[in-house]
Design a protein around this motif. Sequence first.
Motif, mmCIF file in Angstrom:
data_model
loop_
_atom_site.group_PDB
_atom_site.id
_atom_site.type_symbol
_atom_site.label_atom_id
_atom_site.label_comp_id
_atom_site.label_asym_id
_atom_site.label_seq_id
_atom_site.Cartn_x
_atom_site.Cartn_y
_atom_site.Cartn_z
ATOM 1 N N ARG A 209 48.326 59.113 22.074
ATOM 2 C CA ARG A 209 47.937 57.867 22.770
ATOM 3 C C ARG A 209 47.648 56.807 21.720
ATOM 4 O O ARG A 209 46.862 57.019 20.805
ATOM 5 C CB ARG A 209 46.705 58.091 23.638
ATOM 6 N N HIS A 228 34.351 59.616 28.359
ATOM 7 C CA HIS A 228 35.101 60.817 28.738
ATOM 8 C C HIS A 228 34.965 61.849 27.632
ATOM 9 O O HIS A 228 34.627 61.523 26.504
ATOM 10 C CB HIS A 228 36.599 60.486 28.918
ATOM 11 N N ASP A 230 37.689 64.679 25.927
ATOM 12 C CA ASP A 230 39.134 64.890 25.984
ATOM 13 C C ASP A 230 39.412 66.261 26.599
ATOM 14 O O ASP A 230 38.731 67.231 26.288
ATOM 15 C CB ASP A 230 39.739 64.811 24.578
ATOM 16 N N HIS A 285 32.684 60.570 24.645
ATOM 17 C CA HIS A 285 32.852 59.389 23.801
ATOM 18 C C HIS A 285 33.425 58.235 24.607
ATOM 19 O O HIS A 285 33.905 58.426 25.722
ATOM 20 C CB HIS A 285 33.718 59.710 22.577
#
Length: 365
Positions: A209, A228, A230, A285
């Motif tokens: 990303r 969120h 990961d 984070h």
Amino acid sequence: MASSQPMIPIHVSLQELAKEFKVAVPDRYVQEHREPTIIFNGSSPLPSIPVIDLKDFIKMLGKNDDNLKSLRSVCQEWGIFQLVNHGVDKLLVEKMKKETIQFFNMPVEEKLRYKLEGGEYEGYGQTILHTQDQKIDWADRFYMITNPIQKRKSHLLPEFPPSLRETMENYLQELQKLAINLLGLIGQAVDIEKQEMVDIFEDGIQSVRMNYYPRCPQPDLVIGLTPHSDATGITILLQVNDVDGLQVKKDGVWIPVNFLPDALVVNIGDILEIMSNGMYNSIEHRATVNTTKERISLAMFFNPKLDADVGPAKSLLTNTGDPPLYKTLVMEQYLKDFFSRKLNGKTFIEKMKINSEAIELDQIS
Ligand SMILES: O=C(O)CCC(=O)C(=O)O
Ligand SMILES: [Fe+2]
């Protein structure tokens, strides 16, 4: 059911739109409930994420297990660290940074050749909306699955400008080697056998990303990337243009990450939290933005193979005798479930916990 929610792509680039918002941001970007960043009060130093020197680490390996113990406590207490002396060719990293910047500097018509289509989550665009009234992050992103190669979408990486395609390919290969080494060590530190890590992660699903966060006239009202964790094994993050903005939630407060020059930031994702049976922490984070300079980052996500089981590692359960605290799902299903939800802190991993209230709620809905 979450999986039947609409996925609405936004076809306009915020990079272009933001040029018009010189004083105020539109309502769709205003986050009413944004949690504040920790403010330094002068009496106690601001905590900072741990640093691991990979060269030193490898040198000490086998001599004693102190460094594995400290890796374990870093992954337990933080779930994120800066990695220096990581061995990835410096010139290649510089090239990757330069060409990522060039990608976002291409004319918008060029970038829209890779635009997100309805129902898809790979391509270029803003936040994918799961509901019509969802708030939008202050960012553009390009996301795609890069491995296994047969999973690549033919209108994405294969169509990139040749230099970027080649640089991305080389960078990916370097990071694959680094990731498999790190996964082996991180696994070893909690008694997961190296072969089990290799069997699960070698030739696994990998994705990239690229994030572009434009300058913002009201940075405290928006969020660059929603909080969120990961949904990965590990993520390796490169800060492309030396502008900070990443923050991590530690002991309930948001603290900024000051990237060291030449460091890569490694974070533990939900899959490693699950595989370690909860011993590791998939760090929550978010990304913040600022008024003066756009920010660019590039994240690479390393995941198990599509047909691998995602659950507490078998060798860990055997070695520790502990009962599994998380459900086991096949990777393919795990990914489907993840992408059918909007990002929302660590709520997704809650649903993987055995006996969690979240599971019960999910089963009722
Ligand atoms: O831009 C950053 O620093 C964070 C990016 C990130 O967390 C992600 O892409 O998942
Ligand atoms: Fe992330």
